[in-house]
Scaffold this motif. Structure first.
Motif, PDB file in Angstrom:
ATOM      1  N   TRP A 132      34.892  24.960  46.739  1.00 11.23           N
ATOM      2  CA  TRP A 132      34.105  26.036  45.970  1.00 11.23           C
ATOM      3  C   TRP A 132      32.700  25.914  46.447  1.00 11.23           C
ATOM      4  O   TRP A 132      32.103  24.782  46.204  1.00 11.23           O
ATOM      5  CB  TRP A 132      34.463  26.088  44.724  1.00 11.23           C
ATOM      6  N   TYR A 133      32.187  27.225  46.629  1.00 12.19           N
ATOM      7  CA  TYR A 133      30.525  26.955  46.856  1.00 12.19           C
ATOM      8  C   TYR A 133      29.872  28.345  46.161  1.00 12.19           C
ATOM      9  O   TYR A 133      30.349  29.344  46.168  1.00 12.19           O
ATOM     10  CB  TYR A 133      30.255  26.832  48.507  1.00 12.19           C
ATOM     11  N   TRP A 134      28.802  28.021  45.737  1.00 13.09           N
ATOM     12  CA  TRP A 134      27.949  28.849  45.027  1.00 13.09           C
ATOM     13  C   TRP A 134      26.459  29.001  45.655  1.00 13.09           C
ATOM     14  O   TRP A 134      26.057  28.106  46.157  1.00 13.09           O
ATOM     15  CB  TRP A 134      27.493  28.504  43.762  1.00 13.09           C
ATOM     16  N   ASN A 135      25.914  30.213  45.658  1.00 12.03           N
ATOM     17  CA  ASN A 135      24.664  30.466  46.279  1.00 12.03           C
ATOM     18  C   ASN A 135      23.552  29.919  45.390  1.00 12.03           C
ATOM     19  O   ASN A 135      23.573  30.424  44.000  1.00 12.03           O
ATOM     20  CB  ASN A 135      24.378  31.812  46.643  1.00 12.03           C
ATOM     21  N   PHE A 136      22.847  28.912  45.736  1.00 16.69           N
ATOM     22  CA  PHE A 136      21.562  28.442  44.931  1.00 16.69           C
ATOM     23  C   PHE A 136      20.057  29.291  45.210  1.00 16.69           C
ATOM     24  O   PHE A 136      19.594  29.724  44.072  1.00 16.69           O
ATOM     25  CB  PHE A 136      21.233  26.870  45.097  1.00 16.69           C
ATOM     26  N   GLU A 137      20.117  29.322  46.227  1.00 18.61           N
ATOM     27  CA  GLU A 137      18.841  30.324  46.736  1.00 18.61           C
ATOM     28  C   GLU A 137      19.224  31.120  47.752  1.00 18.61           C
ATOM     29  O   GLU A 137      20.372  30.994  48.377  1.00 18.61           O
ATOM     30  CB  GLU A 137      17.534  29.654  47.018  1.00 18.61           C
ATOM     31  N   LYS A 138      18.468  31.838  48.567  1.00 18.97           N
ATOM     32  CA  LYS A 138      18.691  32.611  49.895  1.00 18.97           C
ATOM     33  C   LYS A 138      19.263  31.826  50.877  1.00 18.97           C
ATOM     34  O   LYS A 138      20.536  32.219  51.030  1.00 18.97           O
ATOM     35  CB  LYS A 138      17.524  33.110  50.234  1.00 18.97           C
ATOM     36  N   GLU A 139      19.040  30.775  51.393  1.00 23.95           N
ATOM     37  CA  GLU A 139      19.604  30.082  52.332  1.00 23.95           C
ATOM     38  C   GLU A 139      20.336  28.878  51.851  1.00 23.95           C
ATOM     39  O   GLU A 139      20.762  28.107  52.565  1.00 23.95           O
ATOM     40  CB  GLU A 139      18.784  29.675  53.380  1.00 23.95           C
ATOM     41  N   VAL A 140      20.280  28.387  50.491  1.00 26.89           N
ATOM     42  CA  VAL A 140      20.787  27.421  50.033  1.00 26.89           C
ATOM     43  C   VAL A 140      21.952  27.527  49.170  1.00 26.89           C
ATOM     44  O   VAL A 140      21.954  28.176  48.217  1.00 26.89           O
ATOM     45  CB  VAL A 140      19.704  26.678  49.181  1.00 26.89           C
ATOM     46  N   ASN A 148      21.339  26.884  55.176  1.00 24.85           N
ATOM     47  CA  ASN A 148      21.770  27.709  56.345  1.00 24.85           C
ATOM     48  C   ASN A 148      20.642  28.262  56.789  1.00 24.85           C
ATOM     49  O   ASN A 148      19.939  29.243  56.022  1.00 24.85           O
ATOM     50  CB  ASN A 148      22.730  28.789  55.906  1.00 24.85           C
ATOM     51  N   PHE A 149      20.219  28.084  58.205  1.00 24.79           N
ATOM     52  CA  PHE A 149      19.148  28.587  58.676  1.00 24.79           C
ATOM     53  C   PHE A 149      19.582  29.974  58.644  1.00 24.79           C
ATOM     54  O   PHE A 149      20.447  30.384  59.157  1.00 24.79           O
ATOM     55  CB  PHE A 149      18.642  27.939  60.163  1.00 24.79           C
ATOM     56  N   LYS A 150      18.307  31.096  58.698  1.00 27.77           N
ATOM     57  CA  LYS A 150      18.497  32.476  58.733  1.00 27.77           C
ATOM     58  C   LYS A 150      18.314  32.858  60.374  1.00 27.77           C
ATOM     59  O   LYS A 150      19.151  33.697  60.495  1.00 27.77           O
ATOM     60  CB  LYS A 150      17.386  33.015  57.948  1.00 27.77           C
ATOM     61  N   GLU A 151      17.544  32.403  60.854  1.00 31.39           N
ATOM     62  CA  GLU A 151      17.268  32.891  62.339  1.00 31.39           C
ATOM     63  C   GLU A 151      18.247  32.361  63.465  1.00 31.39           C
ATOM     64  O   GLU A 151      18.518  32.688  64.588  1.00 31.39           O
ATOM     65  CB  GLU A 151      15.766  32.489  62.944  1.00 31.39           C
TER      66      GLU A 151
END
Length: 166
Positions: free
Chosen positions: A78-86, A128-131
């Motif tokens: 299970w995964y949850w978003n902590f911040e935008k890319e994290v 997760n890198f955005k670019e």
């Protein structure tokens, strides 16, 4: 006036296509470097099952002093978003493997090879890198190993992963 509408349609098209591309990245493949019972390296594959769940499959090799081991494992996460890319994640799973000890080394099992199965948990954080479609992750995997001899083992496998998302 037509140029303004054309530019507006073009802008919306770019926005929605980039959003669609982000949501279609369902898989990731790469390497995980771990340290339970020596230095280990695994080929790691993730498959997104839903918005909050995925399956991770790993195939790896570990070397500890005079013993080599091969292991294949699967972990439901299970995964949850902590911040935008994290994101952070937690899960559980299991696996199978075999080990082999050098012929001139007597180990605590009293034999030079065997099979084992493992039950493990997993908790970690990933960026997760955005670019670029790259993911970096750090995780902890408590593992309980059962083998074909009387000695079973518990350990914590600390790992660092780098994966390509597609």
């Amino acid at each position: 006036m037509k140029k303004n509408y054309y530019c507006l349609y073009l802008l919306f098209g770019i926005i929605f296509s980039s959003q669609a591309q982000e949501n279609t990245l369902k898989n990731a493949i790469g390497l995980r470097f771990g340290n339970n019972h020596g230095l280990g390296i695994e080929v790691s594959y993730q498959n997104k099952l839903s918005l909050k769940n995925r399956l991770e499959l790993d195939f790896g090799w570990t070397n500890d002093n005079h013993t080599d081991a091969l292991k294949i494992s699967g972990i439901y996460q299970w995964y949850w978003n902590f911040e935008k890319e994290v994101d952070w994640y937690a899960g559980f799973g299991g696996g199978l493997g075999s080990w082999n000890t050098d012929n001139n080394y007597m180990n605590s099992y009293g034999n030079d090879n065997g099979i084992f199965y493992v039950i493990n948990g997993d908790v970690g954080i990933e960026y997760n890198f955005k670019e670029i479609p790259i993911q970096l992750a750090i995780d902890l995997r408590p593992e309980y190993v059962f083998n074909n001899y009387e000695r079973n083992d518990f350990g914590i496998n600390f790992g660092l992963s780098i994966r390509y998302k597609f």
